[in-house]
Write an enzyme that holds these catalytic residues in place. Sequence first.
Site, short mmCIF file in Angstrom:
data_model
loop_
_atom_site.label_atom_id
_atom_site.label_comp_id
_atom_site.label_asym_id
_atom_site.label_seq_id
_atom_site.Cartn_x
_atom_site.Cartn_y
_atom_site.Cartn_z
CD GLU A 130 -3.02 -0.93 2.20
OE1 GLU A 130 -3.09 0.15 2.78
OE2 GLU A 130 -4.04 -1.67 2.24
CD GLU A 241 -3.99 -6.00 4.12
OE1 GLU A 241 -4.68 -5.07 4.67
OE2 GLU A 241 -2.70 -5.80 4.08
#
Length: 326
Positions: A130, A241
Amino acid sequence: MRFSLAVGFAAAFTTANAQLRGFNYGSEFSTGAAKQQVDFEYEFNAAKSLPGTSGFTSARLYTMIQGGTTNDPISAIPAAIATGTTLLLGLWASAGAASFNNEVAALNSAISQYGTSFTDLIIGISVGSEDLYRISPTGINNLSGAGAEPSELEAYIGQVRSAIANTGASGKPVGHVDTWTAWVNGSNSAVVNACDFLGMDAYPYYQTTMANSISTSKATFFDAYDATVGAANGKSVWVTETGWPVSGPTKNQAVASVANARTYWSEVACTLLGSVSTFWYTLQDAQPATPNPSFGIKPAGDLMAVSPLYDLSCPAGTNGAAVAAL
């Protein structure tokens, strides 16, 4: 434009690792204490014995470095060897070049120390997590911390490829994990081009600028998945995720509850499992404190003794139903 879910799944089926199933595992407890080999073994074994399902024999890591050291390999590696757990490795890429060099040093040390007992378990290597989201306007507004520019990640990916060349890890797929919003941003195309696979993180719970109740969550998730497949230029897309919190604050229309977490599992996990490599968030939140929101399938306490908070079996006719019967 919404890409066809069927098209997205067709792309996913072409990957060699299309049926990997696992959870995300942090390197520390909520106290800041580093997890040791025995702790990772405990978690990996608990994942394998979840009632109502099976096949959770993979683990996604965020760092190669053992907590409290400069560049010693993380103790999740010998734990994976002891339990037969395959690994999606992670190298943290948002702390600058010197820190990343230590991540690569830990990877090389692990290859030298454990040999093929380790490298045979590697199913992929993620360079960063991320990092692109954190430098985006949304990430900055959410005070998400330091990230990394596309050019940095592209260079880091090349560095990892060079590091594993002529080792037992040579040829393992190297990619990056980021939010779906980062992947569909054309300014990040250099990272897409540098990757063998794209790891996609997507949480309808947090998508507060649109309708995000549990009733729309399945469609919202698969819109994100299909859009990522559409931006991947034919690269494999893994779900690295996703999940729904069992407790926590309401986010726009999204209510955190055990019932809603069960619904999300039934509609999203049970569609993905057996079709797309999936790393659910999460088996159990960091002990001993319970975060807010909490995404743990298992509540705080003994991982082997406490029951899942909700039913993990999958409805007949879903991809995940076959997983439970393995």
